[in-house]
Scaffold this active site. Structure first.
Site, PDB file in Angstrom:
ATOM      1  N   SER A 115      -4.452  -1.676  -7.660  1.00  0.00           N
ATOM      2  CA  SER A 115      -3.664  -2.733  -7.013  1.00  0.00           C
ATOM      3  C   SER A 115      -4.402  -4.063  -6.894  1.00  0.00           C
ATOM      4  O   SER A 115      -3.785  -5.077  -6.602  1.00  0.00           O
ATOM      5  CB  SER A 115      -3.202  -2.282  -5.620  1.00  0.00           C
ATOM      6  OG  SER A 115      -4.288  -2.239  -4.728  1.00  0.00           O
ATOM      7  N   LYS A 153      -6.663  -4.823   0.244  1.00  0.00           N
ATOM      8  CA  LYS A 153      -5.693  -5.884  -0.038  1.00  0.00           C
ATOM      9  C   LYS A 153      -6.236  -7.227   0.468  1.00  0.00           C
ATOM     10  O   LYS A 153      -7.228  -7.300   1.191  1.00  0.00           O
ATOM     11  CB  LYS A 153      -4.358  -5.613   0.678  1.00  0.00           C
ATOM     12  CG  LYS A 153      -3.608  -4.366   0.212  1.00  0.00           C
ATOM     13  CD  LYS A 153      -2.989  -4.552  -1.148  1.00  0.00           C
ATOM     14  CE  LYS A 153      -2.179  -3.336  -1.571  1.00  0.00           C
ATOM     15  NZ  LYS A 153      -2.965  -2.163  -1.911  1.00  0.00           N
TER      16      LYS A 153
END
Length: 197
Positions: A115, A153
């Site tokens: 990701s 993230k």
């Protein structure tokens, strides 16, 4: 015959340690309600570690030995070759101290997942995470806990709402809702991976 040490006497040897710590009243009430406080605290810590390990392998930096490498303090350009075979030009640097300004609160995590590929982090890479920094800027990556699960993230706030933003268009942004339990576990300071083109 009297005296001397009896075989098997005394406390058994092991790697266990005794800890004492203070907690707030709300946490104390939860601990006091447990039939076995020690078992509850140990299982809670193990559960928290398993949560972080869902990102990948986790190792405290303090468990890594010293590593000193020669450092050439030169201006290296991608142009004509510069000779680097003169050891007199080099000085030794302690690599972990350079990469981890707070080694007592830093961890190495081998990442699982894609990701954050557009931020230079691929599955199998190692990130150095500083737990003493829990307020990342929007230009940093963070290990975040959201509802008991951990993810790597970028943390972005828009109009009072927090979003966990991936660096890969195949993954959606995650909105942190008021009912969610959310915290920043630590901020990524360095990424370690093999050189690749």
């Amino acid at each position: 015959m009297r005296g001397g040490k009896r075989e098997g006497a005394g406390r058994p040897k092991g790697d266990s340690k005794l800890y004492t710590f203070r907690v707030g009243g709300d946490v104390a009430a939860v601990i006091d309600a447990q039939p076995s406080k020690t078992e509850f605290i140990v299982s809670s810590i193990k559960k928290a570690l398993r949560g972080v390990e869902s990102l990948g392998e986790v190792s405290p930096v303090s468990s890594v030995g010293d590593l000193t490498l020669p450092f050439f303090d030169i201006n290296l350009v991608a142009g004509f070759p510069i000779p680097l075979d003169n050891d007199e030009l080099s000085q030794d640097i302690e690599l972990l101290k350079m990469l981890c300004p707070h080694p007592e609160s830093s961890y190495l995590i081998r990442v699982k997942g894609e990701s954050m590929v557009d931020a230079g982090v691929r599955s199998g890479d190692i990130v150095i995470v500083d737990k003493s920094n829990r307020n990342p800027s929007e230009h940093e990556m963070a290990v975040c806990e959201l509802n008991g699960e951990y993810t790597l993230k970028q943390v972005v706030e828009r109009e009072g709402t927090m979003f966990l933003v991936p660096a890969n268009n195949s993954f959606p942004e995650i909105e942190v809702k008021p009912a969610d339990t959310f915290s920043v576990w630590g901020t990524v300071t360095y990424i370690i991976h093999k050189a690749r083109l």
